[in-house]
Scaffold this motif. Structure first.
Motif, PDB file in Angstrom:
ATOM      1  N   THR A 111       0.848  -1.191   0.000  1.00  6.20           N
ATOM      2  CA  THR A 111       0.000   0.000   0.000  1.00  6.20           C
ATOM      3  C   THR A 111       0.885   1.243   0.000  1.00  6.20           C
ATOM      4  O   THR A 111       2.099   1.165   0.206  1.00  6.20           O
ATOM      5  CB  THR A 111      -0.909   0.034   1.239  1.00  6.20           C
ATOM      6  N   SER A 112       0.267   2.397  -0.224  1.00  6.81           N
ATOM      7  CA  SER A 112       1.024   3.647  -0.170  1.00  6.81           C
ATOM      8  C   SER A 112       1.448   3.937   1.263  1.00  6.81           C
ATOM      9  O   SER A 112       0.891   3.399   2.213  1.00  6.81           O
ATOM     10  CB  SER A 112       0.173   4.789  -0.709  1.00  6.81           C
ATOM     11  N   SER A 113       2.435   4.775   1.416  1.00 13.57           N
ATOM     12  CA  SER A 113       2.950   5.109   2.741  1.00 13.57           C
ATOM     13  C   SER A 113       2.021   6.088   3.454  1.00 13.57           C
ATOM     14  O   SER A 113       1.394   6.955   2.831  1.00 13.57           O
ATOM     15  CB  SER A 113       4.349   5.732   2.633  1.00 13.57           C
ATOM     16  N   ALA A 114       1.949   5.932   4.755  1.00 16.26           N
ATOM     17  CA  ALA A 114       1.157   6.833   5.577  1.00 16.26           C
ATOM     18  C   ALA A 114       1.979   8.057   5.973  1.00 16.26           C
ATOM     19  O   ALA A 114       3.211   8.013   6.008  1.00 16.26           O
ATOM     20  CB  ALA A 114       0.683   6.104   6.829  1.00 16.26           C
ATOM     21  N   ARG A 115       1.271   9.127   6.271  1.00 12.18           N
ATOM     22  CA  ARG A 115       1.922  10.305   6.850  1.00 12.18           C
ATOM     23  C   ARG A 115       2.035  10.085   8.352  1.00 12.18           C
ATOM     24  O   ARG A 115       1.047   9.813   9.029  1.00 12.18           O
ATOM     25  CB  ARG A 115       1.079  11.542   6.535  1.00 12.18           C
ATOM     26  N   THR A 116       3.231  10.172   8.885  1.00  6.60           N
ATOM     27  CA  THR A 116       3.486   9.858  10.293  1.00  6.60           C
ATOM     28  C   THR A 116       3.345  11.097  11.171  1.00  6.60           C
ATOM     29  O   THR A 116       3.892  12.160  10.873  1.00  6.60           O
ATOM     30  CB  THR A 116       4.893   9.270  10.471  1.00  6.60           C
ATOM     31  N   GLY A 171      -4.598   6.186  12.623  1.00  9.35           N
ATOM     32  CA  GLY A 171      -4.451   5.371  13.809  1.00  9.35           C
ATOM     33  C   GLY A 171      -3.075   4.772  13.937  1.00  9.35           C
ATOM     34  O   GLY A 171      -2.241   4.827  13.016  1.00  9.35           O
ATOM     35  N   TYR A 172      -2.846   4.164  15.070  1.00 11.95           N
ATOM     36  CA  TYR A 172      -1.553   3.546  15.388  1.00 11.95           C
ATOM     37  C   TYR A 172      -1.202   2.460  14.373  1.00 11.95           C
ATOM     38  O   TYR A 172      -0.068   2.360  13.914  1.00 11.95           O
ATOM     39  CB  TYR A 172      -1.660   2.951  16.791  1.00 11.95           C
ATOM     40  N   TRP A 173      -2.192   1.638  14.001  1.00 10.70           N
ATOM     41  CA  TRP A 173      -1.933   0.528  13.073  1.00 10.70           C
ATOM     42  C   TRP A 173      -1.893   0.993  11.628  1.00 10.70           C
ATOM     43  O   TRP A 173      -1.632   0.187  10.724  1.00 10.70           O
ATOM     44  CB  TRP A 173      -2.971  -0.576  13.256  1.00 10.70           C
ATOM     45  N   CYS A 174      -2.132   2.288  11.373  1.00  6.05           N
ATOM     46  CA  CYS A 174      -1.969   2.850  10.028  1.00  6.05           C
ATOM     47  C   CYS A 174      -0.518   3.221   9.742  1.00  6.05           C
ATOM     48  O   CYS A 174      -0.161   3.501   8.587  1.00  6.05           O
ATOM     49  CB  CYS A 174      -2.852   4.084   9.861  1.00  6.05           C
ATOM     50  N   LEU A 175       0.310   3.258  10.783  1.00  8.64           N
ATOM     51  CA  LEU A 175       1.734   3.522  10.591  1.00  8.64           C
ATOM     52  C   LEU A 175       2.355   2.468   9.679  1.00  8.64           C
ATOM     53  O   LEU A 175       1.953   1.301   9.696  1.00  8.64           O
ATOM     54  CB  LEU A 175       2.463   3.526  11.931  1.00  8.64           C
ATOM     55  N   ASP A 176       3.343   2.867   8.900  1.00  4.81           N
ATOM     56  CA  ASP A 176       4.026   1.892   8.049  1.00  4.81           C
ATOM     57  C   ASP A 176       4.743   0.833   8.872  1.00  4.81           C
ATOM     58  O   ASP A 176       4.838  -0.321   8.451  1.00  4.81           O
ATOM     59  CB  ASP A 176       5.023   2.608   7.129  1.00  4.81           C
ATOM     60  N   SER A 177       5.245   1.225  10.032  1.00  3.55           N
ATOM     61  CA  SER A 177       5.925   0.279  10.924  1.00  3.55           C
ATOM     62  C   SER A 177       5.510   0.569  12.365  1.00  3.55           C
ATOM     63  O   SER A 177       6.222   1.268  13.098  1.00  3.55           O
ATOM     64  CB  SER A 177       7.453   0.395  10.775  1.00  3.55           C
ATOM     65  N   PRO A 178       4.372   0.080  12.803  1.00  3.32           N
ATOM     66  CA  PRO A 178       3.935   0.341  14.186  1.00  3.32           C
ATOM     67  C   PRO A 178       4.969  -0.170  15.181  1.00  3.32           C
ATOM     68  O   PRO A 178       5.502  -1.281  15.022  1.00  3.32           O
ATOM     69  CB  PRO A 178       2.631  -0.454  14.299  1.00  3.32           C
ATOM     70  N   PRO A 179       5.300   0.612  16.202  1.00  2.00           N
ATOM     71  CA  PRO A 179       6.325   0.185  17.160  1.00  2.00           C
ATOM     72  C   PRO A 179       6.008  -1.134  17.857  1.00  2.00           C
ATOM     73  O   PRO A 179       6.929  -1.864  18.225  1.00  2.00           O
ATOM     74  CB  PRO A 179       6.358   1.344  18.169  1.00  2.00           C
ATOM     75  N   ARG A 180       4.736  -1.460  18.039  1.00  5.89           N
ATOM     76  CA  ARG A 180       4.372  -2.680  18.751  1.00  5.89           C
ATOM     77  C   ARG A 180       4.722  -3.946  17.981  1.00  5.89           C
ATOM     78  O   ARG A 180       4.893  -5.022  18.553  1.00  5.89           O
ATOM     79  CB  ARG A 180       2.867  -2.655  19.066  1.00  5.89           C
ATOM     80  N   GLY A 181       4.857  -3.849  16.660  1.00  4.61           N
ATOM     81  CA  GLY A 181       5.166  -5.029  15.860  1.00  4.61           C
ATOM     82  C   GLY A 181       4.591  -4.907  14.470  1.00  4.61           C
ATOM     83  O   GLY A 181       3.934  -3.912  14.119  1.00  4.61           O
ATOM     84  N   ASN A 182       4.834  -5.911  13.660  1.00  2.00           N
ATOM     85  CA  ASN A 182       4.430  -5.868  12.261  1.00  2.00           C
ATOM     86  C   ASN A 182       2.950  -6.173  12.105  1.00  2.00           C
ATOM     87  O   ASN A 182       2.549  -7.171  11.501  1.00  2.00           O
ATOM     88  CB  ASN A 182       5.257  -6.874  11.449  1.00  2.00           C
ATOM     89  N   TYR A 183       2.122  -5.302  12.677  1.00  2.00           N
ATOM     90  CA  TYR A 183       0.677  -5.472  12.603  1.00  2.00           C
ATOM     91  C   TYR A 183       0.037  -4.329  11.839  1.00  2.00           C
ATOM     92  O   TYR A 183      -1.111  -3.954  12.091  1.00  2.00           O
ATOM     93  CB  TYR A 183       0.080  -5.569  14.005  1.00  2.00           C
ATOM     94  N   LYS A 184       0.762  -3.752  10.896  1.00  2.00           N
ATOM     95  CA  LYS A 184       0.203  -2.705  10.049  1.00  2.00           C
ATOM     96  C   LYS A 184      -1.104  -3.188   9.424  1.00  2.00           C
ATOM     97  O   LYS A 184      -1.255  -4.357   9.069  1.00  2.00           O
ATOM     98  CB  LYS A 184       1.209  -2.353   8.958  1.00  2.00           C
TER      99      LYS A 184
END
Length: 822
Positions: free
Chosen positions: A269-274, A309-322
């Motif tokens: 997918t396209s990258s999110a704005r962080t 949202g948090y899970w919209c991040l390209d690399s959520p800090p919690r883990g690979n649950y984008k």
């Protein structure tokens, strides 16, 4: 089990006594209403009437409009009968101090469904049933509880005949003479609807097509526009589906395809704005989840409202649950019993578990290729937050060819024909009541923070017939700080209100959320109600925040100081059970961006996930007091009877009136939480959860007591009684000044082993406060961080803790009664 059931009985009796008192109080309130201005409504009335008891109105909406002309408190009193709503009843600030309730306790039902009267049923398919034979196929390769051994038969036909003769048989497998050992000629019958045969020589399997008793009626004149739910004499009908099952009564794995499926990995997918708010932060409290972080757009664009949202991040800090989910699946030959010649795009629905069984998806199928055994979709999947490359078990519904079991139905929206499999002889009796769900929202109580609705009461009414909402727009509560996605919708929707009261109602067979408290609300009270057969959440609360100058979508952001959220909600003495029929990440009570909620005296059971879920640590000041919660996490895993997360910090003034990331303490006291089925802990303080005081509770059958992980801190358990399958506490490393406490607890472990685990190798100022616990195990033996408790006490830690043999049932019951104040 003895102590659990005895204590549950006593507590239930106490709850029943409370309800009796409440009913008497409600009668007194009703008598006081008669002194106020009142309008009467009856299904046999006329809106041209004056609205008196002798000449009542016909509709609630007309009575509400008439009440607006009255200055001061006014009541709309409903006489016996069912009120089918043409449109949602919208209550605004001009309806202040309005009460809508049943008259003198009469049986009143308000329904979002449309009646289907005088249906002319015609025979469509009456057949005795048949057997479809598959050679070199073994449908009992993995035997389970749904497989019966019939005996040895000389031929596959004999085995097939045995299945046809047995009413509950759905398939058979026969082993030919060429099988090894004792297998030759064995006949096995399946009774669970399972059909996923393995290719295996010298086996013959058959899939039974049951007898059909299908009738058809023309409902095109009712202008139903693709309804999603049918009620038959008040019960839910079953949309034609495979595997067969009743969504109200089945329990996983019944009614789910459990194998033979390959899920397509989602594409890029396209990258999110962080957006990362690093100042202020809470790094002084924990090394995890110290900053507010969200992605905007990217994978969430076009999927969530708002796409943030948090899970919209390209690399959520919690883990690979984008955010992501499979776009299609391929099923093995034989997984589906038949092809679907009548298939049309965007009508068939696939329900599937996310891998890990954290929640369930719903997909609207627009691609079907029986030649290659594929199903695909372009819409759906947004019913949960955390992404995954694959999915788990699944079923399919709204397929005409799968109309093969009693109570199943299919509506052809092109022809306006309703097909129904009648569970009886002949056509459905003329007095059978059929209703089609129509409205998703029955009551919409809506104002604003600047101009709230004040003093609305809904009392003594049965609310039913609300339609499915899992394809409604979903957002990520807590800005994705938990695992959930949620539709901001409910059969009773409350936003921008003060002093709203829902009292003494029965909320039954509502296919979405029953009650949704949204945005600014103060002192909403939901009390003395029964919630039963609810499709999603019984009650949910979800506020709004703002961006503190950061460019985030409206209603989101780190800043909650403007107060645009539910505060002071009271959820008291409700009876909540049988929920989560259409979505599996649901609870009796859910909250996000909400503070100072009181949950008191409620009974909650038979849920697919946690009974109570707090999505974040927003504001705090919540109270869980004297609730009975059991039979939770029945169809999912990796969860507790109560669950919390705290991945996103929010700035509020709840704690002491000044802006702070530190919330007020959440108190959990005098609760009885039976952790049967799959819960890990009674209180699952997950992923950064902090500032909980848990005391004087009875928690039988957990795998652990105090839990903190991924940077959780400042949680204290004291004076609780646990009966644990594992240890008594296990927590992560914590920073000095923000450690946990575990003291004066009674922990009964069903086996000898480790009673406590923490950051044993860290400096002492990282250790939790521990002392004066009473630990019991079969061998009167327990360890702490792999060492004897005595060795830790020699270092000045855990002073006063003792270890002994498991006490008697009577003593355990006495301990439980003591902490529960019984």
């Amino acid at each position: 089990m003895l102590c659990g059931f005895r204590t549950a009985t006593v507590l239930l009796q106490a709850q029943a006594a409370q309800r009796t008192t409440t009913r008497i109080t409600s009668c007194r309130r009703f008598q006081s209403l008669l002194a106020a201005q009142s309008f009467f409504v009856s299904p046999t009335g006329l809106d041209s009437n004056p609205g008196t008891i002798l000449k009542p109105f016909a509709t609630i909406v007309h009575a509400v409009a008439s009440a607006r002309a009255v200055v001061g408190p006014v009541a709309v009193l409903l006489r016996t009968g069912t009120y089918y709503l043409e449109n949602t009843i919208v209550l605004t600030p001009q309806d202040a101090h309005l009460t809508i309730q049943s008259y003198n306790g009469e049986a009143v039902e308000v329904s979002g469904a449309a009646p289907l009267p005088s249906l002319q049923w015609q025979v469509y398919n009456l057949s005795k049933g048949s057997m479809q034979i598959f050679e070199s196929a073994n449908d009992v390769y993995n035997m389970g509880a749904g497989v019966d051994y019939y005996g040895k038969t000389q031929t596959a036909d004999n085995c097939s005949d045995a299945c046809m003769a047995r009413k509950n048989c759905t398939a058979f497998t026969w082993h030919s003479i060429h099988n090894p050992g004792d297998w030759p000629l064995k006949c096995f019958l399946r009774t669970d609807g399972f059909w996923q045969p393995e290719t295996q020589a010298n086996h013959t399997s058959g899939l039974k097509t049951p007898p059909r008793n299908v009738y058809v009626a023309d409902v095109s004149h009712d202008d139903l526009k693709g309804f999603t739910g049918l009620r038959v004499n008040g019960r839910r009908g079953i949309r034609a589906r495979f595997p067969n099952g009743d969504q109200e009564t089945q329990l996983f794995p019944d009614g789910w395809i459990t194998g033979g499926t390959k899920w397509t990995k989602p594409g890029s997918t396209s990258s999110a704005r962080t957006i990362s708010v690093t100042t202020p932060n809470r790094a002084n409290e924990s090394a995890s989840f110290s900053s507010y972080e969200v992605g905007v757009g990217g994978a969430c664009q076009g999927q969530y409202v708002p796409p943030s949202g948090y899970w919209c991040l390209d690399s959520p800090p919690r883990g690979n649950y984008k955010v992501r989910w499979p776009p299609s699946l391929t099923y093995s030959s034989g997984t589906l019993p038949r092809t679907w010649p009548s298939f049309k795009p965007n009508r068939t629905v696939i329900n599937a578990f996310r891998e890990g069984h954290w929640f369930s998806y719903a997909f609207l199928v627009d691609q079907y290729d029986p030649a290659h055994n594929t199903l695909g979709w372009s819409f759906g999947g947004f019913q949960g937050g955390e992404g995954a490359d694959s999915a788990g078990e699944w079923n399919v519904e709204n397929v005409f060819e799968e109309l093969d079991a009693p109570m199943e139905w299919f509506y052809d929206e092109d022809t306006g024909k309703l097909y129904y499999y009648h569970n009886g002889t002949g056509a459905p009796p003329i007095d059978t009541v059929f209703e089609a769900t129509k409205l998703k929202v029955l009551f919409n109580i809506s104002g604003t923070q600047a101009a709230p609705v004040n003093g609305i009461t809904i009392r003594g009414i049965k609310l039913t017939g609300a339609a499915l909402s899992y394809f409604e727009p979903h957002g990520l509560p807590s800005d994705g700080g938990g695992d959930w996605a949620l539709a901001r919708s409910g059969a009773v929707f409350i936003e921008g209100s003060q002093n709203t009261l829902i009292d003494g109602c029965k909320l039954e067979r509502l296919d979405g959320n029953a009650v949704l408290v949204s945005g600014f609300n103060r002192n909403v009270t939901i009390q003395n109600n029964e919630f039963v057969w609810i499709g999603e959440n019984a009650m949910a609360s979800w506020g709004y925040t703002s961006g503190m100058g950061y460019d985030v979508p409206a209603g989101t952001g780190v800043d909650g100081t403007d107060g645009n959220f539910p505060l002071g909600t009271n959820v008291i003495n409700n009876f909540i059970h049988e929920i989560g029929h259409f979505q599996k990440q649901v609870s009796c009570w859910f909250q996000a961006q909400t503070a100072k909620t009181t949950l008191q005296g409620n009974i909650c059971f038979n849920t697919p996930r946690a009974g109570i879920n707090f999505e974040d640590g927003f504001g705090g000041g919540n109270l869980l007091d004297s609730n009975l919660v059991f039979n939770c996490v029945r169809e999912t895993q990796d969860h507790g009877t109560f669950n919390s997360w705290d991945r996103q910090p929010f700035l509020t003034t709840v704690r002491d009136g000044t802006p702070s990331f530190v919330p007020a303490i959440n108190e959990v006291r005098h609760n009885f939480m039976i952790n049967n089925f799959n819960p890990q802990e009674a209180i699952d303080n997950d992923d950064g959860s902090a500032y909980y005081l848990t005391h004087h509770n009875f928690f039988p059958f957990s795998t652990n007591g105090l839990k903190n992980d991924f940077g959780g801190h400042d949680n204290t358990h004291h004076n609780n009684v646990y009966i644990n399958k594992g240890g008594c506490m296990r927590i992560c490393d914590q920073l000095p000044g923000h450690t946990d406490g575990f003291y004066n607890n009674t922990c009964i472990m069903v086996s000898d082993g480790e009673y406590a685990g923490f950051s044993c190798g860290s400096p002492k100022d990282h250790w939790p406060e521990m002392h004066d616990n009473r630990v019991y195990s079969p061998g009167a033996s327990a360890t702490e961080c792999g060492k004897s408790i005595a060795s830790w006490q020699a270092q000045g830690h855990d002073i006063g803790t003792t270890v002994g043999a498991i006490p008697s049932d009577d003593n355990i019951i006495a301990m439980a009664k003591s902490v529960l104040q019984m």
